[in-house]
Design a protein around this motif. Structure first.
Motif, PDB file in Angstrom:
ATOM      1  N   PHE A   1       1.103  -1.003   0.554  1.00  0.00           N
ATOM      2  CA  PHE A   1      -0.343  -0.013  -0.143  1.00  0.00           C
ATOM      3  C   PHE A   1       0.905   1.209   0.417  1.00  0.00           C
ATOM      4  CE2 PHE A   1      -2.469   3.410   2.332  1.00  0.00           C
ATOM      5  CZ  PHE A   1      -3.264   3.293   1.315  1.00  0.00           C
TER       6      PHE A   1
ATOM      7  N   LEU B   1       3.549   1.758  -1.843  1.00  0.00           N
ATOM      8  CA  LEU B   1       4.379   1.985  -2.590  1.00  0.00           C
ATOM      9  C   LEU B   1       3.283   2.256  -3.530  1.00  0.00           C
ATOM     10  CD1 LEU B   1       6.775  -1.395  -3.014  1.00  0.00           C
ATOM     11  CD2 LEU B   1       7.545   0.708  -2.480  1.00  0.00           C
ATOM     12  N   ARG B   2       2.279   1.807  -2.985  1.00  0.00           N
ATOM     13  CA  ARG B   2       1.034   2.401  -4.836  1.00  0.00           C
ATOM     14  C   ARG B   2       0.197   3.207  -4.255  1.00  0.00           C
ATOM     15  NH1 ARG B   2      -3.592  -1.795  -4.165  1.00  0.00           N
ATOM     16  NH2 ARG B   2      -4.119  -1.371  -6.529  1.00  0.00           N
ATOM     17  N   ALA B   3       0.484   4.275  -2.583  1.00  0.00           N
ATOM     18  CA  ALA B   3      -0.125   5.877  -2.449  1.00  0.00           C
ATOM     19  C   ALA B   3       1.085   6.291  -2.712  1.00  0.00           C
ATOM     20  CB  ALA B   3       0.035   5.645  -0.945  1.00  0.00           C
ATOM     21  N   ARG B   4       2.115   6.126  -3.501  1.00  0.00           N
ATOM     22  CA  ARG B   4       2.792   6.762  -3.990  1.00  0.00           C
ATOM     23  C   ARG B   4       3.251   7.270  -5.866  1.00  0.00           C
ATOM     24  NH1 ARG B   4       2.552   8.698  -0.134  1.00  0.00           N
ATOM     25  NH2 ARG B   4       3.907   8.849   1.953  1.00  0.00           N
ATOM     26  N   GLY B   5       2.209   6.242  -5.812  1.00  0.00           N
ATOM     27  CA  GLY B   5       1.597   5.844  -6.918  1.00  0.00           C
ATOM     28  C   GLY B   5       2.293   4.858  -8.496  1.00  0.00           C
ATOM     29  N   VAL B   6       3.311   4.044  -7.107  1.00  0.00           N
ATOM     30  CA  VAL B   6       3.906   2.966  -8.631  1.00  0.00           C
ATOM     31  C   VAL B   6       2.819   1.689  -8.630  1.00  0.00           C
ATOM     32  CG1 VAL B   6       5.623   0.889  -7.978  1.00  0.00           C
ATOM     33  CG2 VAL B   6       5.771   3.567  -6.812  1.00  0.00           C
ATOM     34  N   PRO B   7       2.446   1.910  -9.222  1.00  0.00           N
ATOM     35  CA  PRO B   7       1.035   0.530  -9.656  1.00  0.00           C
ATOM     36  C   PRO B   7       1.492  -0.578  -8.934  1.00  0.00           C
ATOM     37  CG  PRO B   7       2.166   1.575 -12.184  1.00  0.00           C
ATOM     38  CD  PRO B   7       2.595   2.732 -11.113  1.00  0.00           C
ATOM     39  N   LEU B   8      -0.035  -1.657  -9.122  1.00  0.00           N
ATOM     40  CA  LEU B   8       0.438  -2.846  -8.437  1.00  0.00           C
ATOM     41  C   LEU B   8       1.051  -3.241  -8.499  1.00  0.00           C
ATOM     42  CD1 LEU B   8      -1.170  -4.479  -6.720  1.00  0.00           C
ATOM     43  CD2 LEU B   8      -3.138  -5.174  -8.164  1.00  0.00           C
TER      44      LEU B   8
ATOM     45  N   TYR C   1      -6.728   7.436   5.041  1.00  0.00           N
ATOM     46  CA  TYR C   1      -7.191   6.226   4.959  1.00  0.00           C
ATOM     47  C   TYR C   1      -7.736   5.961   3.618  1.00  0.00           C
ATOM     48  CZ  TYR C   1      -3.564   4.862   7.968  1.00  0.00           C
ATOM     49  OH  TYR C   1      -2.303   4.367   9.588  1.00  0.00           O
TER      50      TYR C   1
ATOM     51  N   SER D   1      -6.591   7.814   0.476  1.00  0.00           N
ATOM     52  CA  SER D   1      -5.560   7.349  -0.161  1.00  0.00           C
ATOM     53  C   SER D   1      -6.138   6.408  -0.588  1.00  0.00           C
ATOM     54  CB  SER D   1      -4.451   7.268   0.614  1.00  0.00           C
ATOM     55  OG  SER D   1      -4.389   6.830   1.472  1.00  0.00           O
ATOM     56  N   GLY D   2      -7.273   4.920  -0.347  1.00  0.00           N
ATOM     57  CA  GLY D   2      -7.471   4.036  -0.800  1.00  0.00           C
ATOM     58  C   GLY D   2      -6.884   2.774   0.013  1.00  0.00           C
ATOM     59  N   ARG D   3      -6.677   2.673   1.134  1.00  0.00           N
ATOM     60  CA  ARG D   3      -6.091   1.671   1.764  1.00  0.00           C
ATOM     61  C   ARG D   3      -8.272   0.595   1.653  1.00  0.00           C
ATOM     62  NH1 ARG D   3      -1.674   2.048   5.937  1.00  0.00           N
ATOM     63  NH2 ARG D   3      -1.512  -0.511   6.282  1.00  0.00           N
TER      64      ARG D   3
ATOM     65  N   GLU E   1      -7.981   3.495  -7.930  1.00  0.00           N
ATOM     66  CA  GLU E   1      -6.778   2.551  -7.014  1.00  0.00           C
ATOM     67  C   GLU E   1      -6.269   3.826  -6.359  1.00  0.00           C
ATOM     68  OE1 GLU E   1      -6.925  -0.582  -7.136  1.00  0.00           O
ATOM     69  OE2 GLU E   1      -8.366  -1.516  -8.673  1.00  0.00           O
ATOM     70  N   PRO E   2      -5.168   3.060  -5.571  1.00  0.00           N
ATOM     71  CA  PRO E   2      -4.275   3.950  -4.443  1.00  0.00           C
ATOM     72  C   PRO E   2      -3.760   4.158  -5.436  1.00  0.00           C
ATOM     73  CG  PRO E   2      -4.756   2.331  -3.425  1.00  0.00           C
ATOM     74  CD  PRO E   2      -5.979   1.755  -4.815  1.00  0.00           C
ATOM     75  N   GLU E   3      -2.532   3.803  -6.601  1.00  0.00           N
ATOM     76  CA  GLU E   3      -1.829   4.668  -7.203  1.00  0.00           C
ATOM     77  C   GLU E   3      -2.223   5.364  -8.630  1.00  0.00           C
ATOM     78  OE1 GLU E   3      -2.066   1.835  -7.396  1.00  0.00           O
ATOM     79  OE2 GLU E   3      -1.968   0.587  -9.016  1.00  0.00           O
TER      80      GLU E   3
ATOM     81  N   ALA F   1      -2.592   9.029  -6.829  1.00  0.00           N
ATOM     82  CA  ALA F   1      -1.568   8.679  -6.224  1.00  0.00           C
ATOM     83  C   ALA F   1      -0.946  10.471  -8.036  1.00  0.00           C
ATOM     84  CB  ALA F   1      -0.352   8.410  -6.039  1.00  0.00           C
TER      85      ALA F   1
ATOM     86  N   LEU G   1      -0.880  11.224   1.341  1.00  0.00           N
ATOM     87  CA  LEU G   1      -1.141  11.072   2.536  1.00  0.00           C
ATOM     88  C   LEU G   1       0.458  10.316   2.850  1.00  0.00           C
ATOM     89  CD1 LEU G   1      -2.085  10.319   4.609  1.00  0.00           C
ATOM     90  CD2 LEU G   1      -2.687   8.272   3.228  1.00  0.00           C
TER      91      LEU G   1
END
Lengths: 428, 251
Positions: free
Chosen positions: A378, A380-387, B47, B50-52, B73-75, B78, B84
């Protein structure tokens, strides 16, 4: 002790399908002795304790199962490196595809050339380290190799080898059954790096015996990939002298059956042995690392670092042992085997063992199995890195401890890039 | 910019309602603070935005520049410009801080159809920004947050924010675990990013952070709702009288 009938039958059936290669007196004696060992031990069967997690059937049966040739457009490993190339096609040395071995700057010749001579240094090693490695655990496929190996190289190094020796195994026939046996001797203070890559054959049985004399350094980096249907049983037997260094790393991707055994004996004080592996398995992948390290001298260090990433029902096996003999004080032994399971269908089977007969030693071992950490994912993804990219980063991070065992930085980066490439080609 | 309407959220695993109708609008260039006692739902809000995983939105909407955040999606959130700063930044052994940041920056650029940043350019920019936050080269090389002190982790969050240049920044209890000096560094980093096009939502339990990051609007959250909204003086009121007074007043 008489062998069980089933094992006896399986062994004799296999032996009947093979012919002992011809050679000079010393190698004939070594082959005969090895054949006697095979008959005494019998070939591995699925009821053998040492083969509890890996079914040896296809490695033992007379006919090698077919293995389709596979190609993708990714370049071959080590392609951009300055090295001495020694090429085998379906287990047969290919002079035209290889570099000129006489110009390699080190003593390197084909096994059959050495075998034809009356006196050769390889005599003191060929099958000798293998025989020593049969105790306390039997390794019949290695004895079979010593008896029937038809090709291989013998290498002797006295100084610091300028370039790595690169053993390249090409697979050309869907039914090839290859047995290769290499003997490598590093004289006092010598240094050598050996690279290995390629699927080799539909079925591949390989033994590498390595003598590392006092103060010598041996580095080994191997990749096993491509042709998925191939089956391989490999053994490394190494004997280490005083203050010598032995470091071996193996990257394995693809392969329905791979069993890599590594048997190391630390016989000189202050010797160092590191064995590491990074494996990526998808689907009907079965990978087995079996390591046995014996400390028989004072103040030696050994490390076993094995990491496996498994998914879609892939299986990983680790059997690792550290044996500390009486008197091997100040031993520093470390062993870690870990798996990252990317789904619920995959399996990791581990059997870590310590057996210690000295009282002043530090040995540790650990084995873990886990999934990708959701919090890390999460973040990493929250920083924009795709899954997918985030998962790949975490998989590489998991493998990093094993890859870092490669001392040479360009080689280490090369392996990392190949692991990345594999991950990019395989979707989760 | 950020618009939250009547947001209701419960835990996925159990039937526990956490947010019970949150309404909030953060305009570009403004700093909004959310204060509230523990368990009021402040972190959950960050959370969910940001998509948790683990939360279920049962009612309401949350949009960023008119786009539905909750569908992304979270990405994607972003890349849309949401950031966050974590209350507890995660340690990731084996992934270098620099690799991580470069991957993130370029993934976001790619998602927005922009050209990726070259490694030379990236290095130049990150060195500059790291220097301002007193993050040395050694910290950049180390695995993400591994072995970082509490203060170093928070500074690393702000460095990521500075590199990613989000439109909407949510800071979740960024002051927790910080000593006075670290708080000043972090606040200076945040203040340097304040501009007319960027919105901030600063979640905090204590007023002290707001001495450094001056809010335009302060909200008090309790039991999953925003119960009072006012100017910076509201934060001072909390500092002086605690939450009980305010909550008693609205109840």
């Amino acid at each position: 002790m008489a062998l069980p009938q089933a094992k006896l039958d399986a062994t004799e059936t296999r032996l009947a399908a093979m012919a002992l290669p011809s050679g000079g007196a010393w190698i004939t004696a070594a082959r005969d002795a090895a054949l006697a060992r095979v008959r005494e031990m019998g070939l591995p069967g699925r009821r053998d304790e040492y083969w509890k997690f890996t079914r040896p059937d296809t490695l033992v049966e007379p006919q090698a199962p077919k293995a389709a040739l596979f190609s993708h457009d990714e370049g071959m490993p080590f392609d951009d490196m300055d090295r001495v190339r020694v090429v085998f096609v379906d287990g047969v040395f290919d002079a035209a595809a290889s570099d000129d071995l006489t110009a390699a700057g080190i003593e390197i010749e084909r096994l059959e050339t050495a075998a034809a001579q009356d006196i050769h240094w390889a005599r003191d090693l060929y099958g000798v380290l293998e025989e020593k490695g049969q105790y306390p655990v039997m390794r019949p496929l290695a004895a079979l190799n010593t008896a029937y190996a038809t090709d291989g190289v013998v290498i002797r190094v006295t100084g610091k080898a300028e370039k790595p020796v690169s053993l390249i195994y090409r697979h050309a026939s869907e039914t090839s059954d290859a047995i290769l046996h290499h003997v490598i001797k590093l004289e006092e203070g010598a240094e050598l790096t050996v690279l290995e890559n390629g699927p080799a054959a539909a079925r591949f049985n390989k033994v590498m015996e390595v003598e590392v004399a006092d103060n010598a350094k041996f580095h080994h980096v191997r990749t096993q990939g491509r042709d998925h249907e191939r089956r391989a049983a490999t053994h490394i037997f190494a004997r280490l002298g005083t203050e010598s260094v032995f470091k071996s790393f193996t990257m394995t991707v693809n392969g329905v059956l791979t069993r890599n055994e590594c048997v190391i004996e630390l016989t000189g004080d202050d010797a160092v042995a590191h064995v590491a592996g990074a494996a990526l398995g998808d689907g009907d992948f079965h990978h087995d690392d079996t390591v046995f390290i014996t400390h028989d001298a004072v103040n030696c260090e050994s490390r076993q670092v094995f990491k496996k990433v498994l998914r879609n029902g892939a299986t990983g096996v680790f059997q690792g042992k550290i044996l500390v003999q009486p008197g091997a004080q100040k031993t520093d032994g470390y062993q870690i085997s870990q798996s990252l399971l990317l789904d619920d269908d995959s399996n990791f089977l581990a059997k870590p063992e310590l057996e210690i007969y000295a009282d002043d030693v530090a040995c540790s071992h650990g084995s873990t199995t886990g999934a990708i950490d959701e919090d890390m994912l999460f973040y990493l993804r929250a920083r924009g890195v795709p899954l997918k990219k985030a998962q790949d980063l975490l998989v590489l991070a998991f493998l990093a401890e094993a890859v870092e065992e490669i001392e040479d930085e360009p080689l280490r980066d090369h392996i990392t890039i190949r692991l990345q490439g594999w991950l990019e080609r395989h979707s989760h | 910019m950020l618009e939250i309407k009547n947001l209701h959220v419960q835990l996925e695993e159990e039937d526990k309602k956490i947010l019970k109708g949150v309404d909030l609008v953060v305009e570009p260039g403004k700093v909004h603070a959310i204060m509230g006692p523990n368990g009021s739902g402040k972190s959950t809000l960050s959370y969910v935005l940001s998509g948790r995983d683990g939360y279920e939105v049962t009612d309401g909407t949350a949009t960023l520049d008119g786009e539905d955040l909750l569908e992304m999606e979270p990405e994607e959130r972003a890349a849309a410009g949401l950031f966050l700063a974590f209350q507890y930044p995660v340690e990731i052994p084996g992934v270098g801080n620099m690799t991580f940041l470069r991957t993130a920056v370029n993934a976001q650029r790619k998602a927005r159809g922009q050209e990726e940043m070259s490694s030379t350019e990236f290095l130049k920019v990150i060195r500059e920004k790291a220097k301002e936050l007193k993050i040395d080269a050694e910290m950049l090389k180390r695995p993400v947050n591994v072995g970082f002190s509490g203060g170093e982790k928070k500074r690393n969050e702000i460095l990521q924010m500075a590199m990613l240049e989000p439109r909407m920044c949510i800071l979740d209890e960024t002051d927790s675990g910080l000593d006075v000096d670290a708080m000043k560094l972090v606040s200076d980093g945040v203040n340097a990013l304040r501009d007319a096009g960027r919105g901030f939502l600063v979640i905090t339990h204590y007023q002290r952070l707001l001495n450094h990051i001056k809010p335009d609007v302060v909200h008090i959250m309790s039991d999953g709702r925003i119960v009072k909204t006012g100017g910076p003086e509201l934060a001072l009121e909390v500092e002086e009288n605690g939450y009980a007074d305010i909550l008693g007043e609205v109840a």
